[in-house]
Design a protein around this motif. Sequence first.
Motif, PDB file in Angstrom:
ATOM      1  N   GLY A   1     -31.377 102.092  16.104  1.00  0.00           N
ATOM      2  CA  GLY A   1     -30.748 102.854  17.178  1.00  0.00           C
ATOM      3  C   GLY A   1     -31.396 104.214  17.361  1.00  0.00           C
ATOM      4  O   GLY A   1     -31.704 104.622  18.483  1.00  0.00           O
ATOM      5  N   LEU A   2     -31.637 104.912  16.246  1.00  0.00           N
ATOM      6  CA  LEU A   2     -32.229 106.251  16.348  1.00  0.00           C
ATOM      7  C   LEU A   2     -33.657 106.185  16.863  1.00  0.00           C
ATOM      8  O   LEU A   2     -34.078 107.015  17.666  1.00  0.00           O
ATOM      9  CB  LEU A   2     -32.211 106.949  14.981  1.00  0.00           C
ATOM     10  CG  LEU A   2     -30.887 107.568  14.559  1.00  0.00           C
ATOM     11  CD1 LEU A   2     -30.998 108.174  13.171  1.00  0.00           C
ATOM     12  CD2 LEU A   2     -30.458 108.649  15.546  1.00  0.00           C
ATOM     13  N   GLU A   3     -34.401 105.161  16.406  1.00  0.00           N
ATOM     14  CA  GLU A   3     -35.783 105.023  16.882  1.00  0.00           C
ATOM     15  C   GLU A   3     -35.794 104.783  18.400  1.00  0.00           C
ATOM     16  O   GLU A   3     -36.579 105.379  19.128  1.00  0.00           O
ATOM     17  CB  GLU A   3     -36.501 103.862  16.162  1.00  0.00           C
ATOM     18  CG  GLU A   3     -36.823 104.148  14.697  1.00  0.00           C
ATOM     19  CD  GLU A   3     -38.156 104.875  14.506  1.00  0.00           C
ATOM     20  OE1 GLU A   3     -38.846 105.115  15.510  1.00  0.00           O
ATOM     21  OE2 GLU A   3     -38.481 105.221  13.353  1.00  0.00           O
ATOM     22  N   LEU A   4     -34.907 103.908  18.856  1.00  0.00           N
ATOM     23  CA  LEU A   4     -34.850 103.608  20.291  1.00  0.00           C
ATOM     24  C   LEU A   4     -34.428 104.845  21.086  1.00  0.00           C
ATOM     25  O   LEU A   4     -34.975 105.157  22.137  1.00  0.00           O
ATOM     26  CB  LEU A   4     -33.884 102.458  20.567  1.00  0.00           C
ATOM     27  CG  LEU A   4     -34.380 101.071  20.155  1.00  0.00           C
ATOM     28  CD1 LEU A   4     -33.301 100.025  20.431  1.00  0.00           C
ATOM     29  CD2 LEU A   4     -35.660 100.709  20.893  1.00  0.00           C
ATOM     30  N   LEU A   5     -33.433 105.541  20.540  1.00  0.00           N
ATOM     31  CA  LEU A   5     -32.936 106.749  21.199  1.00  0.00           C
ATOM     32  C   LEU A   5     -34.070 107.755  21.375  1.00  0.00           C
ATOM     33  O   LEU A   5     -34.243 108.354  22.436  1.00  0.00           O
ATOM     34  CB  LEU A   5     -31.826 107.355  20.329  1.00  0.00           C
ATOM     35  CG  LEU A   5     -30.933 108.398  20.974  1.00  0.00           C
ATOM     36  CD1 LEU A   5     -29.956 107.718  21.910  1.00  0.00           C
ATOM     37  CD2 LEU A   5     -30.165 109.182  19.908  1.00  0.00           C
ATOM     38  N   GLN A   6     -34.866 107.924  20.311  1.00  0.00           N
ATOM     39  CA  GLN A   6     -35.922 108.938  20.357  1.00  0.00           C
ATOM     40  C   GLN A   6     -37.056 108.544  21.286  1.00  0.00           C
ATOM     41  O   GLN A   6     -37.695 109.400  21.872  1.00  0.00           O
ATOM     42  CB  GLN A   6     -36.472 109.194  18.949  1.00  0.00           C
ATOM     43  CG  GLN A   6     -35.471 109.874  18.053  1.00  0.00           C
ATOM     44  CD  GLN A   6     -36.125 110.654  16.923  1.00  0.00           C
ATOM     45  OE1 GLN A   6     -37.332 110.639  16.776  1.00  0.00           O
ATOM     46  NE2 GLN A   6     -35.324 111.327  16.128  1.00  0.00           N
TER      47      GLN A   6
ATOM     48  N   HIS B   1     -36.871 106.154  23.882  1.00  0.00           N
ATOM     49  CA  HIS B   1     -36.565 105.586  25.187  1.00  0.00           C
ATOM     50  C   HIS B   1     -35.594 106.382  26.054  1.00  0.00           C
ATOM     51  O   HIS B   1     -35.337 106.006  27.183  1.00  0.00           O
ATOM     52  CB  HIS B   1     -36.022 104.165  25.040  1.00  0.00           C
ATOM     53  CG  HIS B   1     -37.105 103.165  24.808  1.00  0.00           C
ATOM     54  ND1 HIS B   1     -37.677 102.982  23.576  1.00  0.00           N
ATOM     55  CD2 HIS B   1     -37.741 102.334  25.649  1.00  0.00           C
ATOM     56  CE1 HIS B   1     -38.607 102.050  23.669  1.00  0.00           C
ATOM     57  NE2 HIS B   1     -38.675 101.646  24.917  1.00  0.00           N
ATOM     58  N   THR B   2     -35.034 107.463  25.519  1.00  0.00           N
ATOM     59  CA  THR B   2     -34.093 108.193  26.368  1.00  0.00           C
ATOM     60  C   THR B   2     -34.581 109.618  26.610  1.00  0.00           C
ATOM     61  O   THR B   2     -35.350 110.174  25.822  1.00  0.00           O
ATOM     62  CB  THR B   2     -32.689 108.275  25.736  1.00  0.00           C
ATOM     63  OG1 THR B   2     -32.780 109.080  24.561  1.00  0.00           O
ATOM     64  CG2 THR B   2     -32.166 106.908  25.361  1.00  0.00           C
ATOM     65  N   ARG B   3     -34.098 110.173  27.709  1.00  0.00           N
ATOM     66  CA  ARG B   3     -34.392 111.541  28.095  1.00  0.00           C
ATOM     67  C   ARG B   3     -33.966 112.498  26.976  1.00  0.00           C
ATOM     68  O   ARG B   3     -34.658 113.435  26.626  1.00  0.00           O
ATOM     69  CB  ARG B   3     -33.555 111.810  29.348  1.00  0.00           C
ATOM     70  CG  ARG B   3     -33.907 112.965  30.207  1.00  0.00           C
ATOM     71  CD  ARG B   3     -32.985 112.946  31.410  1.00  0.00           C
ATOM     72  NE  ARG B   3     -31.782 113.688  31.129  1.00  0.00           N
ATOM     73  CZ  ARG B   3     -31.573 114.948  31.545  1.00  0.00           C
ATOM     74  NH1 ARG B   3     -32.456 115.532  32.288  1.00  0.00           N
ATOM     75  NH2 ARG B   3     -30.469 115.572  31.241  1.00  0.00           N
ATOM     76  N   PHE B   4     -32.792 112.174  26.427  1.00  0.00           N
ATOM     77  CA  PHE B   4     -32.219 113.015  25.392  1.00  0.00           C
ATOM     78  C   PHE B   4     -33.071 112.965  24.123  1.00  0.00           C
ATOM     79  O   PHE B   4     -33.334 113.981  23.490  1.00  0.00           O
ATOM     80  CB  PHE B   4     -30.810 112.524  25.090  1.00  0.00           C
ATOM     81  CG  PHE B   4     -29.868 113.626  24.778  1.00  0.00           C
ATOM     82  CD1 PHE B   4     -29.579 114.579  25.732  1.00  0.00           C
ATOM     83  CD2 PHE B   4     -29.278 113.720  23.536  1.00  0.00           C
ATOM     84  CE1 PHE B   4     -28.718 115.618  25.455  1.00  0.00           C
ATOM     85  CE2 PHE B   4     -28.412 114.754  23.241  1.00  0.00           C
ATOM     86  CZ  PHE B   4     -28.131 115.701  24.203  1.00  0.00           C
ATOM     87  N   GLY B   5     -33.516 111.737  23.765  1.00  0.00           N
ATOM     88  CA  GLY B   5     -34.346 111.573  22.579  1.00  0.00           C
ATOM     89  C   GLY B   5     -35.672 112.300  22.722  1.00  0.00           C
ATOM     90  O   GLY B   5     -36.171 112.913  21.782  1.00  0.00           O
ATOM     91  N   LEU B   6     -36.211 112.238  23.931  1.00  0.00           N
ATOM     92  CA  LEU B   6     -37.469 112.924  24.222  1.00  0.00           C
ATOM     93  C   LEU B   6     -37.283 114.431  24.044  1.00  0.00           C
ATOM     94  O   LEU B   6     -38.121 115.106  23.451  1.00  0.00           O
ATOM     95  CB  LEU B   6     -37.857 112.605  25.670  1.00  0.00           C
ATOM     96  CG  LEU B   6     -39.328 112.487  26.013  1.00  0.00           C
ATOM     97  CD1 LEU B   6     -40.022 111.509  25.090  1.00  0.00           C
ATOM     98  CD2 LEU B   6     -39.488 112.067  27.460  1.00  0.00           C
ATOM     99  N   ALA B   7     -36.165 114.926  24.564  1.00  0.00           N
ATOM    100  CA  ALA B   7     -35.876 116.355  24.459  1.00  0.00           C
ATOM    101  C   ALA B   7     -35.717 116.747  22.991  1.00  0.00           C
ATOM    102  O   ALA B   7     -36.169 117.810  22.562  1.00  0.00           O
ATOM    103  CB  ALA B   7     -34.611 116.700  25.239  1.00  0.00           C
TER     104      ALA B   7
END
Lengths: 303, 236
Positions: free
Chosen positions: A164-169, A171-177
Amino acid sequence: MGEVVQALVYALTVGSVYALVALGYSLIFSATRIVNFAQGTLVVFGGYLAWWLYDQAFDAGTSIVWVLLLVVVLAGLTGVVVYLVAVAPLGRFDPKTNVGWLVTTFGAGIVIQELVAKKISSEGQTVPDLVESLFGWRGSVVRDVAIGPSDVVLVAIAVLVVVGLELLQSHTRFGLAFRAVAQDRPAASLMGINPTTMILLAFFLAGALAGLAGILVAPRLGIRFNIALNLGVAGFVAAVIGGLGSPRGAIVGGLLIGLVEGVVGVLSDRPDAYRPLAVFLVFVVILALRPTGLFGRRIEEKV
Amino acid sequence: MSPLLDVRDLHAGYGPITVLRGIDLTVEDGEIVVVLGANGAGKTTLLRALSGMIAGKGSATVDGNSVLGRRPDQIVRLGVAHVPQGRGTITDLTVDENLQLGAYARKDGEIEADKERWFELFPRLRERRTQTAGSMSGGEQQMLAIARALMARPRLLLLDEPSLGLAPLVTQEVFRSLAQVNAEQGTAVLVVEQNANLALDVGNRGYVLETGGIVAAGSAQQLQQDEAVRKAYLGY
């Protein structure tokens, strides 16, 4: 043979707990470049909180799922409080030269521990197992190897959280930020990202993961204060071996430490004496070969 | 009508050291304004104070809203994008990801279309879109930094020495692109430069900054013809 497999099952289970703790260290390190030494205590806090909610505060028969959710949220908020009380007042500082956080986060851990001992309990406690109380499965014995519900839950949740954390980082705008803040705080803020939001989020997630680890590990190991230091140190070693800042590094590091401990348990007749020795031997060897950890990146310094 | 950027009696510095001692400066909508000055004159400090990276005293407003006392991420939302010295891109992220983050403060659905627009302007970025920013040449990183800032759809672009470390031809290309963006989008630009010639060629007006104060101001033409400015900054 059965003995060896049993040790492997134990290694996976304990390693998953270490992985959850390591993830907490990793998230906070990414966002702030400091290490939160209250992380081990937060696991124990989560366990005691779960026991207190389940055994004392709620009516008998309340589902353990509610307890779980509440513990995760409250432990997350406690993580935020640790930041606000122990880290934020240090002001804007360079984490490398000003190491006040070393003392303040460790101190925050002691305060939490004493508050729990005074207000909740200072005895060893346990909570019902999640899977057991939900599905009635009390574990199975397959060819002399006992697999408990906690074993399955811990491994599954650790893997899910990492994925989940890998995907979040990625694939999401928030993870990118979040990654932007981790790598270059001034540049990230010029892109319109508020670094403080990301730091608070990191402390919340790290606290929540610690709470999750606490409630999941309680039925398997029991919850006592003297496991806080062990969890804190093993989780830290796991995070550093895997590479601070990398979710997949955290789980590989955690499982590796669990495995080393399991192997010592099989080979030695005095496992408690030799476990730390073996763990730190592996720690030193890996760091000598890869100073940034298995999945770590070098932090670039700007002059 | 009041100017887009209105700076009055701005003081700023680092801790006990004051660098800017009372700056007055304006940028109108759609204008390119150049700030010339030697090393240590306070050019970078000026831009850092305007984007909220350091504190400032006095008054500085964008479209009537004060920027002093606001955080950098809030100032971005006022329509100010700052390309700092050293580029201000995230070196471990790809070109695509950097552009995506440039639009972080935006909520509209035209982000992909804007990306395409800046790929048109800087075709080299399109070729390198899956490459990390840190793996590109200095000129390419500067183009990425500018494109990343434009992704925020700023009304005012703050540029800190875009020519620093770039080959002369690349610098020319960067300034040509800037002039084009300014002409097509109407984005106002406040650019701080040591390469005075190129900057004044594309600029409308300019200021000369010396030891924390403005010592000369005028149209780009006036400054290019000014004896003292020519000797000090143009080298002939």
